[in-house]
Design an enzyme around this catalytic site. Structure first.
Site, PDB file in Angstrom:
ATOM      1  N   TYR A  63      23.587 -12.402 -19.762  1.00 41.56           N
ATOM      2  CA  TYR A  63      23.657 -11.821 -18.414  1.00 41.56           C
ATOM      3  C   TYR A  63      22.277 -11.918 -17.733  1.00 41.56           C
ATOM      4  O   TYR A  63      21.242 -11.609 -18.347  1.00 41.56           O
ATOM      5  CB  TYR A  63      24.139 -10.357 -18.463  1.00 41.56           C
ATOM      6  CG  TYR A  63      23.933  -9.711 -17.118  1.00 41.56           C
ATOM      7  CD1 TYR A  63      24.753 -10.057 -16.043  1.00 41.56           C
ATOM      8  CD2 TYR A  63      22.877  -8.843 -16.884  1.00 41.56           C
ATOM      9  CE1 TYR A  63      24.522  -9.536 -14.781  1.00 41.56           C
ATOM     10  CE2 TYR A  63      22.644  -8.309 -15.619  1.00 41.56           C
ATOM     11  CZ  TYR A  63      23.473  -8.669 -14.574  1.00 41.56           C
ATOM     12  OH  TYR A  63      23.229  -8.164 -13.317  1.00 41.56           O
ATOM     13  N   HIS A  72      10.119  -3.176  -7.016  1.00 39.82           N
ATOM     14  CA  HIS A  72      11.534  -3.501  -6.859  1.00 39.82           C
ATOM     15  C   HIS A  72      11.882  -3.324  -5.383  1.00 39.82           C
ATOM     16  O   HIS A  72      12.515  -2.331  -5.002  1.00 39.82           O
ATOM     17  CB  HIS A  72      12.342  -2.543  -7.748  1.00 39.82           C
ATOM     18  CG  HIS A  72      13.773  -2.914  -7.922  1.00 39.82           C
ATOM     19  ND1 HIS A  72      14.726  -2.005  -8.314  1.00 39.82           N
ATOM     20  CD2 HIS A  72      14.431  -4.084  -7.778  1.00 39.82           C
ATOM     21  CE1 HIS A  72      15.902  -2.606  -8.407  1.00 39.82           C
ATOM     22  NE2 HIS A  72      15.750  -3.867  -8.084  1.00 39.82           N
ATOM     23  N   CYS A 127      22.240  -0.977  -4.088  1.00 44.91           N
ATOM     24  CA  CYS A 127      22.263  -0.002  -2.984  1.00 44.91           C
ATOM     25  C   CYS A 127      22.078  -0.694  -1.631  1.00 44.91           C
ATOM     26  O   CYS A 127      21.703  -0.056  -0.658  1.00 44.91           O
ATOM     27  CB  CYS A 127      21.164   1.037  -3.154  1.00 44.91           C
ATOM     28  SG  CYS A 127      21.585   2.319  -4.324  1.00 44.91           S
ATOM     29  N   ASP A 179      14.767  -8.592  -3.486  1.00 48.00           N
ATOM     30  CA  ASP A 179      14.771  -7.771  -4.713  1.00 48.00           C
ATOM     31  C   ASP A 179      13.384  -7.368  -5.205  1.00 48.00           C
ATOM     32  O   ASP A 179      13.230  -6.276  -5.730  1.00 48.00           O
ATOM     33  CB  ASP A 179      15.512  -8.531  -5.824  1.00 48.00           C
ATOM     34  CG  ASP A 179      15.910  -7.628  -6.988  1.00 48.00           C
ATOM     35  OD1 ASP A 179      16.346  -6.496  -6.734  1.00 48.00           O
ATOM     36  OD2 ASP A 179      15.775  -8.057  -8.146  1.00 48.00           O
ATOM     37  N   ARG A 202      28.104 -11.586  -9.700  1.00 50.65           N
ATOM     38  CA  ARG A 202      26.916 -12.019  -8.947  1.00 50.65           C
ATOM     39  C   ARG A 202      27.065 -13.408  -8.347  1.00 50.65           C
ATOM     40  O   ARG A 202      27.817 -14.232  -8.842  1.00 50.65           O
ATOM     41  CB  ARG A 202      25.717 -12.073  -9.916  1.00 50.65           C
ATOM     42  CG  ARG A 202      25.376 -10.744 -10.583  1.00 50.65           C
ATOM     43  CD  ARG A 202      24.573  -9.880  -9.683  1.00 50.65           C
ATOM     44  NE  ARG A 202      24.310  -8.560 -10.233  1.00 50.65           N
ATOM     45  CZ  ARG A 202      23.208  -7.871  -9.955  1.00 50.65           C
ATOM     46  NH1 ARG A 202      22.276  -8.362  -9.185  1.00 50.65           N
ATOM     47  NH2 ARG A 202      23.063  -6.652 -10.447  1.00 50.65           N
TER      48      ARG A 202
HETATM   49  C1  OXD Z   1      19.213  -5.241 -10.484  1.00 50.44           C
HETATM   50  C2  OXD Z   1      19.276  -6.622  -9.967  1.00 50.44           C
HETATM   51  O1  OXD Z   1      18.441  -4.458  -9.913  1.00 50.44           O
HETATM   52  O2  OXD Z   1      19.975  -7.454 -10.554  1.00 50.44           O
HETATM   53  O3  OXD Z   1      19.914  -4.923 -11.455  1.00 50.44           O
HETATM   54  O4  OXD Z   1      18.597  -6.907  -8.980  1.00 50.44           O
HETATM   55 MN    MN Z   2      17.231  -5.411  -8.414  1.00 48.53          MN
END
Ligand code: OXD
Ligand code: MN
Length: 647
Positions: A260, A289, A313, A336, A430
């Site tokens: 994953y 993040h 979110c 991200d 995803r």
């Molecule tokens: C997470 C991502 O925060 O995949 O899990 O960005």
């Molecule tokens: Mn993330």
């Protein structure tokens, strides 16, 4: 079908095993050997001595039959795609251009926080000491000795019969002084194909290494299940023994047992956040993040904003927002992760270290994120979404986007209808798609010096009590707001249910070192500039007493950004409250909003709610951070408490 090797090498093999036989029988002179493994792509001489030593050490540990040094080319990618099709890992999605669907083992669909460790000599370097009798939730520690044992136990011989891919990658544009390089060794072609999308990968990075020879070591194996049966499994993995290890002292990541993305694309969470945050601490910058977006107002003035929201979110939706306010334009730098550093003029500069979007599919639609929808239908690797009989994809939220008569197969490969009891797509399914395809990618998204950040947003899913937006009183108060972040749990990790979880800075699963020290690091940033970004908290998810969202969200969030921009220009459109500054009456532009919004409820501050909130934060800090909580934050929290008590 792509063309392969000039020796016709790839095209004539139907399985890895058959290829192995062919390799063994092949004219030995044609292939180099590295510690007994056949080098089937690339030149050993292209590896710097340090990289070569790292590869050799891990060949000795994992015993792959073959080593493939990745060049990042189309030809290589074509080969990997064909290989994965033959192995049953992916299937084509003929409705689109060069799109593929992978279905994972159902036991391997999300990050595994409970099996993720940071390895340091002292436990206190990694996590604050929780109060006695309380389980720590700010990461997991392991000693280097145990780490070595865990590696030995799992990795010894784990790549027998397989190919080890050597993946050179750069987090950030190769030419940027803010970027960092990694070498991922993996036995998963899915990981290689995904890393080619998510990072700058291949030959150019090997060339760059000739200058620096500094890299983060990333070792990954999908693993060998206890029964040892790996041959031809379409999604090999070893969920029972999965483990994700980080050793900051050596800039080293080791991940076993999971394919994953969050566990296997080691540039992302493991490097860009966990190891990245430790490098950032040492070097005086921030690895966060956060999404990064550029916003231009009707006067043509542009600002960049970074925003930290917990996983799933809506960071991708905000980063690609289509503003509903006329004359506004949003452009996307990243969705991200942000690496941010103050330049010599005290300007906080950010790069997106990634090269693609690994976004949550369910909920993405022409209504919620039209820009993502026009990004993802070419050159994209989908994972665990549902498929349609016309060769396309489907997930919850796409109900209005499939043709009549088309049938749906769910993420497990079962026929699915609207009456099925389970979702068609896995909630954490995803898309993995190149950032350059985004129609609103910012012209500066690859600027080597990064983009200047004017504001930082924190936020989460807070159904009750927390207003749409408020502004921190100053940097220290902003750090408290980040530290006190809470949000409903999501599907990106293994948590269940809709509980409100603490997720400080949206980094709880991603801290590479003690959260208390991280807070001190954030506080210390205020010495680096006299022109610090302003900090805000946003909450698109407040609900009415009837359980309905009070704010329409999506493109209408531009109205909140508009207020934030006015605040950056020091416009008098805010008023003090005990929790921070909120828009004055009329401060948020509601002109043209199609639905009526109850601003009273949306911004209402309840003394009881905030007393409970302060109590929860106090308890959390006491139990989880203890002695490591910086004094400045003790004072900030007691200031907040006093103001709330006086409400
Ligand atoms: C997470 C991502 O925060 O995949 O899990 O960005
Ligand atoms: Mn993330």
């Amino acid at each position: 079908m792509p063309e392969f090797d000039e020796h016709g090498f790839y095209s004539s093999y139907s399985t890895e095993a058959a290829r192995a036989v062919k390799y063994r029988n092949h004219n030995a002179g044609l292939f180099q050997q590295l510690r007994g493994a056949a080098v089937v792509n690339g030149q050993v001489s292209d590896l710097t001595p340090k990289v070569r030593a790292y590869v050799e050490e891990n060949i000795d540990l994992c015993h792959p039959d073959r080593v493939h040094i990745c060049d990042g080319s189309e030809r290589e990618n074509g080969y990997l795609i064909q290989l994965m099709q033959q192995q049953g890992t992916i299937m084509p999605l003929p409705k689109y251009q060069n799109c593929w669907l992978a279905r994972t083992n159902p036991a391997d669909t999300a990050r595994v926080e409970s099996k993720t460790f940071i390895c340091t000599e002292e436990r206190s370097e990694t996590i604050p000491t929780p109060k006695e009798g309380i389980k720590g939730t700010l990461g997991n520690w392991m000693s280097p000795k145990k780490m070595d044992e865990a590696i030995k136990e799992r990795f010894t011989g784990c790549m027998r019969g397989r190919t080890m891919y050597v993946v050179p990658f750069s987090m950030g544009p190769i030419v940027s002084p803010l970027s960092k390089i990694g070498i991922e060794l993996t036995d998963s072609p899915y990981v290689v194909a995904s890393m080619r999308i998510m990072t700058r990968m291949g030959e150019a990075v090997l060339n760059k290494l000739q200058e620096t020879d500094e890299f983060v070591k990333c070792l990954h194996s999908v693993g060998v299940p206890a029964n040892g049966f790996i041959e031809m499994a379409s999604w090999p993995c070893d969920p029972e023994r999965t483990i994700i290890l980080h050793k900051p002292k050596n800039n080293e990541i080791v991940s076993y047992g999971s394919g994953y993305g969050g566990n296997s694309l080691l540039g992302k969470k493991c490097f860009a956040l966990r190891i990245g945050s430790t490098i950032a601490k040492r070097e005086g910058w921030l690895a966060e993040h956060m999404l990064i977006l550029g916003i231009t107002n009707p006067k043509g003035e542009k600002r960049y904003i970074a925003a930290a929201f917990p996983s799933a979110c809506g960071k991708t939706n905000l980063a690609m927002m289509t503003p509903s306010l006329p004359g506004y334009k949003v452009e996307c730098v990243g969705d991200d992760i942000a690496w941010m550093r103050f330049d010599k003029n005290g300007v906080l500069r950010a790069i997106n270290p990634e090269n693609g979007f690994f976004g949550v599919a369910p909920g993405t639609s022409t209504k919620s994120n039209p820009i993502a929808m026009s990004t993802i239908f070419k050159n994209t690797l989908f994972t665990n979404v549902a498929s349609t009989s016309d060769g396309g994809v489907f997930w919850e939220g796409m109900e209005d986007e499939i043709q009549p008569g088309v049938t749906v197969t769910d993420w497990r490969g079962q026929r699915w209808t609207k009456d099925s009891k389970s979702p068609a797509a896995h909630p954490n399914s995803r898309f993995c798609t190149p950032a350059s395809q985004c129609p609103i990618i910012d012209p500066q998204w690859e600027a080597p010096e990064g983009v200047p950040i004017s504001a930082i947003l924190f936020g989460g899913r807070r159904p009750t009590g927390v207003p749409l937006v408020y502004e921190a009183r100053d940097w220290k108060h902003g750090v408290l707001i980040g530290a006190a972040m809470r949000s409903e749990a999501t599907a990106a990790a293994e948590h269940k249910g809709k509980i409100i979880m603490h997720d400080p800075f949206a980094m709880r699963p991603f801290f590479g070192y003690n959260f208390g020290h991280y807070l001190q690091h954030w506080l210390s940033m205020s010495n680096k500039s006299s022109n610090l970004p302003k900090i805000f908290h946003v909450n698109w998810f407040r609900k009415s007493s009837e359980g309905k969202f009070l704010w329409p969200g999506f493109g209408e969030n531009a109205r909140v950004l508009d207020w934030i921009l006015k605040r950056l220009d020091n416009e008098d459109c805010a008023e003090e409250t005990p929790i921070g500054l909120v828009p004055k009456r009329g401060g948020i532009n509601l002109e043209g909003l199609s639905e009526k919004v109850d601003m009273q409820q949306l911004f209402g501050l309840s003394k009881n709610f905030w007393l409970e909130e302060v109590f929860a934060i106090e308890k959390y800090f006491k139990e989880q951070v203890g002695q490591d909580l910086p004094e400045d934050l003790v004072r900030e929290l007691s200031g907040l408490k006093k103001r709330v008590e006086a409400m």
